[in-house]
Write a protein that holds these residues in place. Structure first.
Motif, mmCIF file in Angstrom:
data_model
loop_
_atom_site.group_PDB
_atom_site.id
_atom_site.type_symbol
_atom_site.label_atom_id
_atom_site.label_comp_id
_atom_site.label_asym_id
_atom_site.label_seq_id
_atom_site.Cartn_x
_atom_site.Cartn_y
_atom_site.Cartn_z
ATOM 1 N N GLU A 101 0.826 -1.211 0.000
ATOM 2 C CA GLU A 101 0.000 0.000 0.000
ATOM 3 C C GLU A 101 0.858 1.259 0.000
ATOM 4 O O GLU A 101 0.549 2.239 -0.693
ATOM 5 N N LEU A 104 2.640 1.206 -3.776
ATOM 6 C CA LEU A 104 1.729 1.381 -4.906
ATOM 7 C C LEU A 104 0.835 2.599 -4.740
ATOM 8 O O LEU A 104 0.713 3.427 -5.656
ATOM 9 N N GLY A 105 0.192 2.698 -3.588
ATOM 10 C CA GLY A 105 -0.752 3.795 -3.370
ATOM 11 C C GLY A 105 -0.099 5.120 -3.069
ATOM 12 O O GLY A 105 -0.694 6.181 -3.274
ATOM 13 N N ASN A 109 2.240 5.620 -7.384
ATOM 14 C CA ASN A 109 1.065 6.313 -7.908
ATOM 15 C C ASN A 109 1.306 7.812 -8.007
ATOM 16 O O ASN A 109 1.002 8.436 -9.038
ATOM 17 N N THR A 127 -6.414 4.539 -5.451
ATOM 18 C CA THR A 127 -6.306 3.097 -5.298
ATOM 19 C C THR A 127 -7.711 2.533 -5.451
ATOM 20 O O THR A 127 -8.695 3.282 -5.491
ATOM 21 N N ALA A 183 -3.905 2.499 -8.699
ATOM 22 C CA ALA A 183 -3.081 1.460 -8.098
ATOM 23 C C ALA A 183 -3.955 0.237 -7.823
ATOM 24 O O ALA A 183 -5.061 0.375 -7.286
ATOM 25 N N ILE A 185 -5.060 -1.998 -5.793
ATOM 26 C CA ILE A 185 -5.317 -2.439 -4.417
ATOM 27 C C ILE A 185 -6.822 -2.498 -4.237
ATOM 28 O O ILE A 185 -7.530 -1.522 -4.513
ATOM 29 N N SER A 193 -7.363 -4.880 2.998
ATOM 30 C CA SER A 193 -6.769 -4.529 1.718
ATOM 31 C C SER A 193 -6.259 -5.780 1.010
ATOM 32 O O SER A 193 -5.795 -6.720 1.652
ATOM 33 N N ASN A 195 -3.837 -7.081 -2.436
ATOM 34 C CA ASN A 195 -2.894 -6.833 -3.529
ATOM 35 C C ASN A 195 -3.384 -7.630 -4.746
ATOM 36 O O ASN A 195 -3.517 -8.847 -4.681
#
Length: 307
Positions: A101, A104-105, A109, A127, A183, A185, A193, A195
């Motif tokens: 997180e 990616l987030g 991102n 996300t 992203a 997620i 959450s 992936n």
């Protein structure tokens, strides 16, 4: 700066060749999965950003879904945590999910959003948890050999699969002249959450948005035949034949199946293109030859030749 007549003719030809494609795709949604070398090399990052901004400026609606596996692996290594994979999927325990997180987030991102904005876009990062965009559930991974009486169930943690997509926030951004950057997620029923593989998210999002095209950037030329020649202009039936005879195998199979499922669910075409080529997206969309593998759906207005 002056330009010679030969260069001028070449430029004019390129612009003229792009015109019918720009007209044809004006107002249409294009979902692009961004990953591989195109995300890590500065020249390729900038050419990708310019392509996406150009698509928006000439009237297309690009939606970007990105990966970030190498960046996740790098941060895990820095904190002393080993990356583990099962069947090509990252084993994602709670601590690893926190890193996913964050990378990616957060990091990846926002880097993409900043890059697009620096080239004149209005990009917004999300996300799948934002606006309940991507609902997900835990992916159950099984493994079985001929010697095993029953399949082994392997817990790979917070790895998810898409259960539903609510495109309300995407529609709002597109109509507001923004470029969504997503992203992969997902959000579970109890707020957990997950992936999710970026190719799968891009494919499902393209289906839900009824996109004109799904474009998957890779680190290969596209789908190759048994003599290493590039295959393109493929019908879904031809793709099934290539899977059956073993031409499509190994790591390319999941990507091809993602593309195949998209075009079987109202996406007009899917493209697997080489992200190591500068301006790969623009070359694939706006030139007669293209640079990658094209898989056709059943859209009545699709006029490219099918082999």
């Amino acid at each position: 700066m002056s330009i010679n007549s030969s260069s001028a003719t070449t430029i004019a030809h390129v612009l003229s060749e792009a015109l019918p494609y720009i007209r044809k795709f004006h107002g249409k949604t294009i979902v692009i999965k961004y990953g591989g070398n195109a995300m890590t090399e500065d020249i390729l990052k900038n050419s990708f950003a310019r392509d996406i901004v150009l698509l928006k400026l000439v009237g297309l609606n690009p939606v970007v879904v990105h990966g970030g596996g190498p960046q996740i692996g790098n941060l895990l290594k820095r904190i002393g945590k080993e990356s583990k994979f099962v069947g090509g999927m990252r084993v994602t325990d709670k601590e690893t999910m926190d890193v996913v997180e964050m990378v990616l987030g957060g990091q990846v991102n926002k880097e993409i959003v900043a890059l697009l904005n620096s080239h004149g876009a209005k990009a917004v990062g999300l996300t799948g948890k934002d606006g309940a965009l991507i609902s997900a559930k835990k992916m159950h991974f099984t493994h079985q050999t001929e010697e095993m009486k029953a399949p082994e169930i392997i817990d790979i943690g917070h790895v998810g699969e898409v259960t539903a997509i609510d495109t309300s926030i995407i529609d709002m951004l597109i109509h507001g002249d923004f470029i969504p950057v997503i992203a992969p997620i997902g959000l579970g029923r109890n707020g957990e959450s997950y992936n999710i593989n970026a190719d799968l998210v891009a494919g499902k999002l393209a289906e839900k948005l009824e996109a004109e095209k799904l474009i998957l950037l890779t680190n290969t030329k596209g789908l190759l035949d048994k003599n290493e020649g590039l295959l393109t202009g493929l019908s879904t039936e031809k793709v099934d034949e290539l899977i059956a005879d073993g031409t499509i195998h190994g790591g390319m199979l999941p990507k091809i199946r993602c593309a195949l499922e998209a075009v079987q669910n109202d996406v007009c075409s899917a493209h697997i293109i080489d992200g190591r080529v500068e301006h790969a997206v623009m070359l694939e969309l706006f030139t007669d030859e293209g640079i990658g593998t094209l898989i056709f759906g059943d859209c009545p207005e699709e006029d490219e030749q099918i082999i």
